[in-house]
Design a protein around this motif. Structure first.
Motif, PDB file in Angstrom:
ATOM      1  N   TYR A 181       3.832   8.038  -2.385  1.00 52.60           N
ATOM      2  CA  TYR A 181       2.962   6.877  -2.604  1.00 52.60           C
ATOM      3  C   TYR A 181       1.876   6.739  -1.542  1.00 52.60           C
ATOM      4  O   TYR A 181       1.167   5.721  -1.495  1.00 52.60           O
ATOM      5  N   ALA A 182       1.715   7.750  -0.718  1.00 49.29           N
ATOM      6  CA  ALA A 182       0.727   7.682   0.364  1.00 49.29           C
ATOM      7  C   ALA A 182      -0.686   7.456  -0.172  1.00 49.29           C
ATOM      8  O   ALA A 182      -1.499   6.767   0.440  1.00 49.29           O
ATOM      9  N   GLY A 183      -0.961   8.018  -1.322  1.00 46.79           N
ATOM     10  CA  GLY A 183      -2.306   7.899  -1.901  1.00 46.79           C
ATOM     11  C   GLY A 183      -2.650   6.514  -2.408  1.00 46.79           C
ATOM     12  O   GLY A 183      -3.835   6.215  -2.672  1.00 46.79           O
ATOM     13  N   THR A 184      -1.677   5.634  -2.520  1.00 46.28           N
ATOM     14  CA  THR A 184      -1.950   4.287  -3.029  1.00 46.28           C
ATOM     15  C   THR A 184      -2.621   3.407  -1.979  1.00 46.28           C
ATOM     16  O   THR A 184      -3.236   2.388  -2.314  1.00 46.28           O
ATOM     17  N   GLY A 185      -2.468   3.793  -0.712  1.00 43.25           N
ATOM     18  CA  GLY A 185      -3.021   2.976   0.360  1.00 43.25           C
ATOM     19  C   GLY A 185      -2.210   1.727   0.635  1.00 43.25           C
ATOM     20  O   GLY A 185      -2.688   0.793   1.281  1.00 43.25           O
ATOM     21  N   VAL A 186      -0.978   1.682   0.152  1.00 40.92           N
ATOM     22  CA  VAL A 186      -0.149   0.501   0.326  1.00 40.92           C
ATOM     23  C   VAL A 186       0.125   0.236   1.805  1.00 40.92           C
ATOM     24  O   VAL A 186       0.326   1.141   2.603  1.00 40.92           O
ATOM     25  N   GLY A 187       0.101  -1.037   2.142  1.00 40.58           N
ATOM     26  CA  GLY A 187       0.398  -1.472   3.499  1.00 40.58           C
ATOM     27  C   GLY A 187       1.014  -2.858   3.421  1.00 40.58           C
ATOM     28  O   GLY A 187       1.979  -3.073   2.696  1.00 40.58           O
ATOM     29  N   LEU A 188       0.417  -3.794   4.128  1.00 41.34           N
ATOM     30  CA  LEU A 188       0.907  -5.174   4.082  1.00 41.34           C
ATOM     31  C   LEU A 188       0.809  -5.752   2.672  1.00 41.34           C
ATOM     32  O   LEU A 188       1.637  -6.560   2.265  1.00 41.34           O
ATOM     33  N   ASP A 189      -0.177  -5.277   1.930  1.00 41.41           N
ATOM     34  CA  ASP A 189      -0.370  -5.708   0.539  1.00 41.41           C
ATOM     35  C   ASP A 189       0.418  -4.797  -0.394  1.00 41.41           C
ATOM     36  O   ASP A 189       0.031  -3.662  -0.655  1.00 41.41           O
ATOM     37  N   ALA A 190       1.542  -5.305  -0.907  1.00 41.01           N
ATOM     38  CA  ALA A 190       2.406  -4.506  -1.777  1.00 41.01           C
ATOM     39  C   ALA A 190       1.826  -4.302  -3.165  1.00 41.01           C
ATOM     40  O   ALA A 190       2.286  -3.427  -3.914  1.00 41.01           O
ATOM     41  N   SER A 191       0.803  -5.070  -3.549  1.00 39.22           N
ATOM     42  CA  SER A 191       0.253  -4.980  -4.909  1.00 39.22           C
ATOM     43  C   SER A 191      -0.297  -3.597  -5.228  1.00 39.22           C
ATOM     44  O   SER A 191      -0.411  -3.228  -6.401  1.00 39.22           O
ATOM     45  N   LYS A 192      -0.591  -2.823  -4.195  1.00 39.00           N
ATOM     46  CA  LYS A 192      -1.112  -1.478  -4.417  1.00 39.00           C
ATOM     47  C   LYS A 192      -0.065  -0.531  -5.003  1.00 39.00           C
ATOM     48  O   LYS A 192      -0.392   0.575  -5.441  1.00 39.00           O
ATOM     49  N   LEU A 193       1.181  -0.967  -5.004  1.00 41.82           N
ATOM     50  CA  LEU A 193       2.254  -0.164  -5.608  1.00 41.82           C
ATOM     51  C   LEU A 193       2.508  -0.549  -7.061  1.00 41.82           C
ATOM     52  O   LEU A 193       3.212   0.155  -7.774  1.00 41.82           O
ATOM     53  N   LYS A 194       1.937  -1.636  -7.493  1.00 38.13           N
ATOM     54  CA  LYS A 194       2.259  -2.179  -8.804  1.00 38.13           C
ATOM     55  C   LYS A 194       1.957  -1.191  -9.925  1.00 38.13           C
ATOM     56  O   LYS A 194       2.795  -0.936 -10.809  1.00 38.13           O
ATOM     57  N   GLU A 195       0.786  -0.605  -9.894  1.00 35.43           N
ATOM     58  CA  GLU A 195       0.389   0.339 -10.949  1.00 35.43           C
ATOM     59  C   GLU A 195       1.244   1.598 -10.911  1.00 35.43           C
ATOM     60  O   GLU A 195       1.663   2.112 -11.954  1.00 35.43           O
TER      61      GLU A 195
END
Length: 466
Positions: A181-195
């Motif tokens: 999931y590194a490419g999602t840019g997820v960090g403090l904002d978990a919404s980047k994992l939603k898709e």
């Protein structure tokens, strides 16, 4: 010559180590006769010299004891207790208290600090108790004593009266994500994992989020982070339980997509290139409470002086752990096989606030290091326990009708902490004036007012009842 009883008392107890204790009458009389016999032929001049020497001996004995302990602390009822711990950096106060001889210092040389395989094992051994080959207390997830006290997580829902007597640390847990999931840019904002999670589920694959115990701190940090990003932890992912030391190995073989755990396991994950840290929990809630020192209520009732001695030893260890100049030694000690059995390199960075997130982000000298003492860390604020109970109401572990204040008052024994602090000679500035730290603010702007938990719960969009 018959010597005065007061002098005989001083001689007897100077020999005993300057710690007068009542003895059976027969033993006292026998000793008195032996002492009288030993003093035959001693002149008055000898008596005066011996009196002065005895006084000096007693003064020296007092000087060896910690501030206030001689006058304020009665001898422990027992010389030992069995305390459990999980291989996590935040168990350091127990490890250091044992390693540095602090239990011995406060009159309990036989305290055992015993490694537990999981939080479930900790619970089971607490149910047994030390006298039945279990444990009397433990380094524990703050909500666990409440879940046990009410029978929510015990066999046959059997309540186990428990008490929280100290907080062990603040901050320095983390939420880690698999490398895919590194490419999602997820960090403090978990919404980047939603898709990405939705896509994986659409392929018929399960999205697994691991924590260490249902209703425990890691479960609540993970749920809070996911929900703040619009991901329902009960519907969009499958939460699974994995013991802390097994997190890295399980992610390595693809058994989970994300996990929340304490250190050193997030750091180890990065060092092994298996995943990365999306966020530390201190970024979710700066200065948040984490582990506690929990004891069986029956142990406290039976051994109040031993409880105070344990508290004093752990509190002194917390002061030692807090000092930045002790971090290297601390990491070397707790990394040993008998404690965590991990390389010092997996411990020391985040212990000092140096964080390699593992996704090309490195932060050094941050204030996200683990806190052990300064700022009231050791004191178990009732307001903090109220938040944990509110969150467990949010996720259905406790009924919405739960009287939070009443339950906190049953389990939280901050009064015992205050007594131990006074006996230890803790500075007034390090003893909180109130059992509430007041209103708390989270990274997403949510506010928790311990005087009005219902308002906090009403403000949350994603929860079990929704």
């Amino acid at each position: 010559m018959a010597w005065p009883a007061a002098f005989l008392f001083l001689v007897e107890h100077a020999i005993d180590g300057a710690d007068p204790k009542p003895r059976p009458t027969e033993m006292t009389m026998t000793k008195r006769i032996k002492t009288q016999s030993a003093l035959k032929g001693v002149t008055r001049r000898d008596f005066l010299m011996m009196s002065a020497a005895t006084a000096a001996t007693l003064a020296a004995a007092r000087a060896l004891l910690p501030s206030g302990a001689y006058a304020a602390t009665a001898s422990p009822e027992v010389t030992g207790a069995k305390l459990g711990f999980i291989a996590l950096t935040d168990a350091a106060p127990l490890m250091i208290a044992k390693q540095k001889g602090l239990f011995e210092k406060f009159g309990m040389p036989d305290v055992e600090v015993l490694k537990q395989a999981s939080w479930g094992a900790t619970r089971d051994n607490l149910m047994l108790g030390g006298e039945a080959n279990g444990i009397d207390g433990a380094h524990i997830l703050t909500p666990m004593p409440y879940l046990m006290h009410t029978g929510k997580v015990t066999q046959n829902n059997q309540p186990m009266p428990m008490a929280i007597v100290a907080r062990l640390n603040y901050d320095c847990q983390a939420i880690s994500v698999a490398q895919e999931y590194a490419g999602t840019g997820v960090g403090l904002d978990a919404s980047k994992l939603k898709e990405a999670f939705a896509a994986k589920k659409a392929e018929g694959k399960e999205v697994k989020a691991a924590m260490t115990f249902p209703g425990g701190t890691h479960d609540l940090w993970l749920r809070y982070w996911l929900a703040a990003g619009g991901i329902d932890p009960d519907k969009d992912v499958s939460t699974i339980v994995v013991p802390p030391p097994q997190m890295v190995a399980n992610m390595k073989v693809g058994n989970m997509d994300v996990f929340c755990v304490g250190e050193p396991w997030n750091e180890q994950l990065v060092h092994q290139g298996v995943g990365f840290t999306a966020t530390t929990t201190g970024e979710l809630w700066k200065g948040h409470p984490e582990k506690a020192l929990g004891l069986r209520a029956a142990f406290i009732d039976k051994n109040p002086n031993a409880t105070k001695a344990i508290l004093m030893a752990v509190m002194e260890a917390q002061q030692w752990c807090e000092a930045m100049e002790n971090k290297d030694e601390m990491a070397a000690i707790i990394g040993k096989r008998q404690w965590m059995n991990v390389p010092t390199a997996d411990i020391i960075g985040r212990l000092k606030g140096d964080i390699n997130y593992g996704n090309d982000r490195v932060a050094t000298g941050t204030d996200l290091y683990m806190k052990f003492w300064k700022g009231g860390v050791s004191y178990p604020f009732k307001s903090h326990d109220s938040w944990f109970l509110a969150e467990n109401i949010r996720w259905g572990k406790f009924a919405a009708t739960t009287d939070i204040k009443a339950l906190v008052d049953q389990v939280n024994r901050e009064d015992l902490w205050r007594e131990a602090a006074k006996a230890l000679g803790v500075a007034a500035a390090d003893i909180p004036a109130s059992s509430s730290r007041g209103v708390e603010t989270f990274f997403d702007g949510k506010i928790f007012d311990p005087a009005n938990p219902s308002a906090y719960l009403d403000s949350l969009k994603i929860k079990a009842s929704a």
